[in-house]
Design an enzyme around this catalytic site. Structure first.
Site, mmCIF file in Angstrom:
data_model
loop_
_atom_site.group_PDB
_atom_site.id
_atom_site.type_symbol
_atom_site.label_atom_id
_atom_site.label_comp_id
_atom_site.label_asym_id
_atom_site.label_seq_id
_atom_site.Cartn_x
_atom_site.Cartn_y
_atom_site.Cartn_z
ATOM 1 C CB SER A 237 -10.698 2.540 3.229
ATOM 2 O OG SER A 237 -9.653 1.597 3.048
ATOM 3 C CG HIS B 175 -8.475 6.075 4.497
ATOM 4 N ND1 HIS B 175 -7.980 6.963 5.431
ATOM 5 C CD2 HIS B 175 -8.138 4.839 4.951
ATOM 6 C CE1 HIS B 175 -7.369 6.293 6.402
ATOM 7 N NE2 HIS B 175 -7.442 4.995 6.131
ATOM 8 C CG ASP C 124 -6.254 1.742 4.803
ATOM 9 O OD1 ASP C 124 -5.995 2.449 5.792
ATOM 10 O OD2 ASP C 124 -7.412 1.505 4.414
ATOM 11 C CG MET D 60 -1.649 -1.994 5.607
ATOM 12 S SD MET D 60 -2.808 -3.372 5.768
ATOM 13 C CE MET D 60 -4.327 -2.479 6.066
ATOM 14 C CG HIS E 234 -4.087 4.798 8.028
ATOM 15 N ND1 HIS E 234 -5.081 3.896 8.367
ATOM 16 C CD2 HIS E 234 -3.253 4.859 9.099
ATOM 17 C CE1 HIS E 234 -4.835 3.419 9.580
ATOM 18 N NE2 HIS E 234 -3.729 3.977 10.037
ATOM 19 C CG MET F 282 -1.822 1.105 9.344
ATOM 20 S SD MET F 282 -3.286 0.253 8.758
ATOM 21 C CE MET F 282 -3.516 1.104 7.204
ATOM 22 C CG MET G 296 -6.032 2.799 14.033
ATOM 23 S SD MET G 296 -6.640 2.897 12.330
ATOM 24 C CE MET G 296 -7.432 1.298 12.110
ATOM 25 C CG ASP H 76 -9.274 3.567 9.327
ATOM 26 O OD1 ASP H 76 -10.106 2.809 8.810
ATOM 27 O OD2 ASP H 76 -8.097 3.672 8.922
HETATM 28 C C1 DX5 Z 1 -7.677 -1.081 8.643
HETATM 29 C C2 DX5 Z 1 -7.605 0.100 7.694
HETATM 30 C C3 DX5 Z 1 -8.942 0.635 7.355
HETATM 31 C C4 DX5 Z 1 -9.861 -0.332 6.656
HETATM 32 C C5 DX5 Z 1 -11.237 -0.068 7.173
HETATM 33 O O1 DX5 Z 1 -6.429 -1.379 9.118
HETATM 34 O O2 DX5 Z 1 -6.843 1.159 8.257
HETATM 35 O O3 DX5 Z 1 -8.866 1.873 6.653
HETATM 36 O O4 DX5 Z 1 -9.848 -0.225 5.271
HETATM 37 O O5 DX5 Z 1 -12.079 -1.047 6.722
HETATM 38 P P1 DX5 Z 1 -13.548 -1.237 7.288
HETATM 39 O O6 DX5 Z 1 -14.272 0.062 7.068
HETATM 40 O O7 DX5 Z 1 -14.093 -2.359 6.501
HETATM 41 O O8 DX5 Z 1 -13.437 -1.542 8.759
HETATM 42 ZN ZN ZN Z 2 -6.977 3.259 7.314
#
Ligand code: DX5
Ligand code: ZN
Length: 238
Positions: free
Chosen positions: A16, A41, A43, A45, A74, A76, A145, A180
């Site tokens: 990620s 991946h 993220d 947000m 992903h 969010m 998650m 994740d």
């Molecule tokens: C958290 C994200 C993850 C994050 C994971 O909200 O969706 O993808 O990057 O990070 P680690 O592997 O450090 O927990």
């Molecule tokens: Zn993620």
């Protein structure tokens, strides 16, 4: 590098970029892909669904221009339908949205599928696994998650393993299960044994000085785990 992670069924290590150095994103991507990561991946947000803002289509476009890797987005975000199309146009090949964000998951899946991407559904640690069951038939992947979403570097919630096992039993062999949050050398084998196919790793790869060593160590944990392809296993009917 795996061009299409739905075409092969092996455990996948998925960095990620949330924990990457954004000042050197292309170098960071090349480093992890060159070191044996399977795909990337992303993220996204919105500061609304989660209390953090990361990046959106502009950065996905830059990632797309920097690597041929499969891009797994992903979302969010509170309004996944609004952001799915710009993310796909920017180069995302799978779009995973949160079950908590939508009223009608099945119609959301169908709308996103029309964009020509793979579609996944994700659930937060506090959401009962059964919340996704009505949508299961239509998705390509489920993203469990194992931390409260929003930030990298959190600790894996152990109760996630039972949820993974429960969901795994209900998936077809052409569907994938992704985990994740908090995946590192101490948690990856347990997640593999519980039935995960794709392992998102943020800080356990990008937080390490030697990313190549980090990926080989994670891979070694997977090789030593009891992960197996479920292609031959029957699906549990409700
Ligand atoms: C958290 C994200 C993850 C994050 C994971 O909200 O969706 O993808 O990057 O990070 P680690 O592997 O450090 O927990
Ligand atoms: Zn993620």
């Amino acid at each position: 590098m795996i061009a299409d992670p739905f075409k092969v069924h092996t455990p996948m290590i998925v960095p990620s970029i949330l924990s990457a150095n954004f000042a050197f994103l292309e170098r960071e991507l090349n480093e992890v892909m060159g070191a044996g990561a399977d795909f990337i991946h992303l993220d996204v947000m919105d500061g609304n669904f989660v209390p953090n803002i990361s990046f959106g289509p502009v950065v996905i476009t830059a990632v797309r221009a920097s690597t041929p890797a499969y891009l797994d987005a992903h979302l969010m975000v509170a309004d996944p339908v609004k952001y799915a199309e710009p993310c796909v146009r920017a180069g995302a090949q799978s779009i995973t949205f949160h079950i908590e964000a939508v009223k009608d998951p099945v119609s959301t899946i169908r709308l996103i599928k029309k964009l020509g991407c793979h579609v996944g559904v994700s659930l937060n640690p506090a959401t009962p696994a059964s919340a996704i069951y009505p949508a299961l038939d239509e998705v390509d992947l489920v993203l469990v998650m194992s931390v409260v979403p929003g930030f990298g570097g959190q600790k894996f919630i152990p109760g996630s393993l039972a949820r993974i096992e429960e969901i795994r039993k209900r998936l077809r062999h052409d569907q994938r299960l992704e985990v994740d949050g908090g995946i590192d050398e101490t948690t990856i084998a347990d997640a593999a044994n519980a039935g995960v196919d794709w392992f998102v790793c943020g800080s356990s790869i990008f937080g390490q000085l030697d990313r190549g060593q980090a990926i080989s160590d994670l891979r070694a944990c997977l090789t030593a785990s009891r992960w197996k392809s479920r292609a031959q296993e029957p699906v549990v009917e409700e």
